[in-house]
Design a protein around this motif. Structure first.
Motif, PDB file in Angstrom:
ATOM      1  N   SER A 129     -16.275 -13.950 -48.816  1.00  0.00           N
ATOM      2  CA  SER A 129     -17.176 -14.729 -49.676  1.00  0.00           C
ATOM      3  C   SER A 129     -17.831 -15.847 -48.893  1.00  0.00           C
ATOM      4  N   TYR A 130     -18.942 -16.308 -49.418  1.00  0.00           N
ATOM      5  CA  TYR A 130     -19.565 -17.538 -48.914  1.00  0.00           C
ATOM      6  C   TYR A 130     -19.251 -18.588 -49.966  1.00  0.00           C
ATOM      7  N   GLY A 131     -18.370 -19.496 -49.695  1.00  0.00           N
ATOM      8  CA  GLY A 131     -17.928 -20.451 -50.717  1.00  0.00           C
ATOM      9  C   GLY A 131     -17.333 -19.682 -51.890  1.00  0.00           C
ATOM     10  N   ARG A 186     -18.646 -14.347 -54.012  1.00  0.00           N
ATOM     11  CA  ARG A 186     -17.933 -13.212 -53.412  1.00  0.00           C
ATOM     12  C   ARG A 186     -18.903 -12.100 -53.065  1.00  0.00           C
ATOM     13  N   VAL A 187     -18.852 -11.665 -51.812  1.00  0.00           N
ATOM     14  CA  VAL A 187     -19.822 -10.663 -51.349  1.00  0.00           C
ATOM     15  C   VAL A 187     -19.179  -9.297 -51.142  1.00  0.00           C
ATOM     16  N   LEU A 188     -18.017  -9.259 -50.527  1.00  0.00           N
ATOM     17  CA  LEU A 188     -17.351  -7.963 -50.296  1.00  0.00           C
ATOM     18  C   LEU A 188     -16.156  -7.839 -51.231  1.00  0.00           C
ATOM     19  N   ALA A 227     -28.853  -1.028 -49.063  1.00  0.00           N
ATOM     20  CA  ALA A 227     -30.077  -1.795 -49.249  1.00  0.00           C
ATOM     21  C   ALA A 227     -29.880  -3.235 -48.794  1.00  0.00           C
ATOM     22  N   ASN A 228     -30.996  -3.954 -48.769  1.00  0.00           N
ATOM     23  CA  ASN A 228     -30.997  -5.390 -48.517  1.00  0.00           C
ATOM     24  C   ASN A 228     -29.994  -6.107 -49.402  1.00  0.00           C
ATOM     25  N   GLY A 229     -29.165  -6.947 -48.805  1.00  0.00           N
ATOM     26  CA  GLY A 229     -28.259  -7.758 -49.615  1.00  0.00           C
ATOM     27  C   GLY A 229     -26.991  -7.044 -50.055  1.00  0.00           C
ATOM     28  N   ALA A 230     -26.782  -5.813 -49.612  1.00  0.00           N
ATOM     29  CA  ALA A 230     -25.584  -5.061 -50.023  1.00  0.00           C
ATOM     30  C   ALA A 230     -24.312  -5.651 -49.418  1.00  0.00           C
ATOM     31  N   GLY A 231     -24.460  -6.336 -48.289  1.00  0.00           N
ATOM     32  CA  GLY A 231     -23.279  -6.948 -47.655  1.00  0.00           C
ATOM     33  C   GLY A 231     -22.976  -6.407 -46.269  1.00  0.00           C
ATOM     34  N   LYS A 232     -23.948  -5.758 -45.651  1.00  0.00           N
ATOM     35  CA  LYS A 232     -23.712  -5.124 -44.334  1.00  0.00           C
ATOM     36  C   LYS A 232     -23.466  -6.182 -43.240  1.00  0.00           C
ATOM     37  N   THR A 233     -24.364  -7.160 -43.181  1.00  0.00           N
ATOM     38  CA  THR A 233     -24.209  -8.212 -42.173  1.00  0.00           C
ATOM     39  C   THR A 233     -22.907  -8.975 -42.408  1.00  0.00           C
ATOM     40  N   THR A 234     -22.623  -9.222 -43.667  1.00  0.00           N
ATOM     41  CA  THR A 234     -21.389  -9.939 -44.010  1.00  0.00           C
ATOM     42  C   THR A 234     -20.167  -9.150 -43.533  1.00  0.00           C
ATOM     43  N   THR A 235     -20.217  -7.837 -43.640  1.00  0.00           N
ATOM     44  CA  THR A 235     -19.082  -7.012 -43.181  1.00  0.00           C
ATOM     45  C   THR A 235     -18.860  -7.216 -41.690  1.00  0.00           C
ATOM     46  N   PRO A 251     -25.711  -9.410 -32.868  1.00  0.00           N
ATOM     47  CA  PRO A 251     -26.130  -9.871 -34.193  1.00  0.00           C
ATOM     48  C   PRO A 251     -27.563  -9.497 -34.537  1.00  0.00           C
ATOM     49  N   GLU A 252     -27.837  -9.590 -35.813  1.00  0.00           N
ATOM     50  CA  GLU A 252     -29.182  -9.427 -36.340  1.00  0.00           C
ATOM     51  C   GLU A 252     -30.071 -10.457 -35.647  1.00  0.00           C
ATOM     52  N   GLY A 253     -31.271 -10.069 -35.298  1.00  0.00           N
ATOM     53  CA  GLY A 253     -32.146 -11.041 -34.639  1.00  0.00           C
ATOM     54  C   GLY A 253     -31.820 -11.242 -33.169  1.00  0.00           C
ATOM     55  N   ASP A 278     -25.937  -4.991 -35.438  1.00  0.00           N
ATOM     56  CA  ASP A 278     -26.568  -5.315 -36.719  1.00  0.00           C
ATOM     57  C   ASP A 278     -28.062  -5.016 -36.671  1.00  0.00           C
ATOM     58  N   GLU A 279     -28.465  -3.972 -37.377  1.00  0.00           N
ATOM     59  CA  GLU A 279     -29.871  -3.552 -37.465  1.00  0.00           C
ATOM     60  C   GLU A 279     -30.588  -3.521 -36.119  1.00  0.00           C
ATOM     61  N   PRO A 280     -30.087  -2.731 -35.175  1.00  0.00           N
ATOM     62  CA  PRO A 280     -30.740  -2.705 -33.861  1.00  0.00           C
ATOM     63  C   PRO A 280     -32.183  -2.218 -33.917  1.00  0.00           C
ATOM     64  N   GLU A 303     -27.450  -0.398 -40.494  1.00  0.00           N
ATOM     65  CA  GLU A 303     -28.874  -0.036 -40.453  1.00  0.00           C
ATOM     66  C   GLU A 303     -29.480   0.058 -41.846  1.00  0.00           C
ATOM     67  N   GLN A 304     -30.781  -0.285 -41.902  1.00  0.00           N
ATOM     68  CA  GLN A 304     -31.544   0.071 -43.106  1.00  0.00           C
ATOM     69  C   GLN A 304     -32.341   1.327 -42.829  1.00  0.00           C
ATOM     70  N   ASN A 305     -32.531   1.599 -41.540  1.00  0.00           N
ATOM     71  CA  ASN A 305     -33.278   2.759 -41.101  1.00  0.00           C
ATOM     72  C   ASN A 305     -32.342   3.982 -41.113  1.00  0.00           C
TER      73      ASN A 305
HETATM   74  P1  ATP Z   1     -29.794  -7.651 -45.110  1.00  0.00           P
HETATM   75  O1  ATP Z   1     -30.246  -6.338 -44.644  1.00  0.00           O
HETATM   76  O2  ATP Z   1     -30.781  -8.366 -45.958  1.00  0.00           O
HETATM   77  O3  ATP Z   1     -29.205  -8.536 -44.029  1.00  0.00           O
HETATM   78  P2  ATP Z   1     -27.115  -7.129 -45.900  1.00  0.00           P
HETATM   79  O4  ATP Z   1     -26.673  -5.870 -46.537  1.00  0.00           O
HETATM   80  O5  ATP Z   1     -26.786  -7.327 -44.475  1.00  0.00           O
HETATM   81  O6  ATP Z   1     -28.638  -7.316 -46.137  1.00  0.00           O
HETATM   82  P3  ATP Z   1     -25.803  -9.613 -46.314  1.00  0.00           P
HETATM   83  O7  ATP Z   1     -26.701 -10.364 -45.395  1.00  0.00           O
HETATM   84  O8  ATP Z   1     -24.439  -9.302 -45.884  1.00  0.00           O
HETATM   85  O9  ATP Z   1     -26.501  -8.278 -46.771  1.00  0.00           O
HETATM   86  O10 ATP Z   1     -25.775 -10.416 -47.685  1.00  0.00           O
HETATM   87  C1  ATP Z   1     -24.945 -10.062 -48.797  1.00  0.00           C
HETATM   88  C2  ATP Z   1     -25.055 -11.126 -49.875  1.00  0.00           C
HETATM   89  O11 ATP Z   1     -24.559 -12.358 -49.379  1.00  0.00           O
HETATM   90  C3  ATP Z   1     -26.479 -11.392 -50.333  1.00  0.00           C
HETATM   91  O12 ATP Z   1     -26.440 -11.583 -51.728  1.00  0.00           O
HETATM   92  C4  ATP Z   1     -26.853 -12.664 -49.619  1.00  0.00           C
HETATM   93  O13 ATP Z   1     -27.771 -13.408 -50.371  1.00  0.00           O
HETATM   94  C5  ATP Z   1     -25.530 -13.397 -49.525  1.00  0.00           C
HETATM   95  N1  ATP Z   1     -25.454 -14.235 -48.314  1.00  0.00           N
HETATM   96  C6  ATP Z   1     -25.690 -13.844 -47.045  1.00  0.00           C
HETATM   97  N2  ATP Z   1     -25.511 -14.853 -46.171  1.00  0.00           N
HETATM   98  C7  ATP Z   1     -25.143 -15.924 -46.917  1.00  0.00           C
HETATM   99  C8  ATP Z   1     -24.798 -17.297 -46.609  1.00  0.00           C
HETATM  100  N3  ATP Z   1     -24.792 -17.743 -45.363  1.00  0.00           N
HETATM  101  N4  ATP Z   1     -24.485 -18.097 -47.648  1.00  0.00           N
HETATM  102  C9  ATP Z   1     -24.487 -17.646 -48.922  1.00  0.00           C
HETATM  103  N5  ATP Z   1     -24.787 -16.381 -49.291  1.00  0.00           N
HETATM  104  C10 ATP Z   1     -25.116 -15.534 -48.305  1.00  0.00           C
END
Ligand code: ATP
Length: 237
Positions: free
Chosen positions: A13-15, A18-20, A38-46, A84-86, A161-163, A194-196
């Protein structure tokens, strides 16, 4: 096949957000797995949770060691490299200085010199650009530099992350074909976010599809690719 990475019940979670919500997945030794969604699914967070960059609970085993409460530096030392992404290259440093930074945790100068040659073998464009500031490289070259820099750690698992983000289709093909060769010849396993989906499913052995912090499908890349419902609902191609 034996498992290099085994993740069970991963929460993050971020604070209070809860994301995962309890992910279970594995990466086979020598394999390439992809985490789609999709965007925001939680891939980067994983990926951030795996390498200890954010608070997480659950069990993460890497080569049999429980790394779920270890700090990032220690996880890196154990052989997990994160791209990392970017990209995160040091734009004010040259290509070669970036690669040398990648070897920071290592001691042997002779081995570092050999790996630098190996990096240029995999990415010949980087040799041509060795004295150029990273910030002046093209997007594709910067992505290759980020991957090559991670390889300088001699990882056994690379988290990417999203190469393909922002790169032209031909460059994406070139990069993925290098990744496959590195995987096969250097036994570096990979988890690629990946999103691709279309392109990475051609490369990966296994795939996991994430939706709002939970895995909705896992299987071989071919099984995921051939699943019409999953393709239409989550992969957008
Ligand atoms: P993307 O392709 O957009 O990066 P993703 O699948 O990698 O999407 P994450 O970046 O893991 O998704 O984000 C998952 C959720 O966590 C989203 O709802 C996002 O808004 C939230 N989130 C991501 N980073 C933070 C952060 N630093 N603080 C709070 N919430 C965050």
């Amino acid at each position: 096949m034996s498992m290099l990475l085994e993740v069970t019940g991963l929460h993050a979670s971020y604070g209070d957000f809860r994301v995962l919500h309890g992910l279970d997945f594995t990466v086979e030794k020598g394999g390439i797995s992809t985490l789609l969604g999709a965007n925001g699914a939680g891939k980067t967070t994983t990926l951030r949770a795996l390498c200890g960059m954010i608070k997480r609970t659950g069990t993460i085993r890497f080569e049999g060691n429980d790394i779920s409460s270890k700090a990032t530096e220690e996880i890196v030392r154990l052989g997990v490299a994160h791209v990392p992404e970017g990209r995160g290259t040091f734009t004010g440093l040259t290509t070669e200085e970036n690669l040398q930074c990648g070897a920071m945790t290592r001691r042997s100068r002779a081995e570092i010199a050999r790996d630098l040659e190996q990096a240029y073998h995999w990415f010949p464009r980087l040799r041509e650009r060795r004295n150029q500031q990273a910030g002046t490289l093209s997007g594709g070259e910067q992505q290759m530099l980020a991957i090559a820099r991670a390889l300088m750690l001699r990882p056994r698992l690379m988290l990417l992350d999203e190469p393909s983000f922002g790169l032209a289709p031909l460059i994406v093909q070139e990069m993925f074909s290098i990744l496959r060769k590195v995987n096969q010849e250097e036994q570096v396993s990979m988890l690629i976010v990946e999103q691709n989906a279309g392109v990475v499913l051609e490369l990966a052995d296994n795939a996991f599809v994430l939706e709002t912090g939970g895995i909705v499908m896992s299987g071989t890349a071919a099984e995921v690719r051939d699943n019409e419902t999953i393709r239409a609902a989550y992969l957008g191609y």
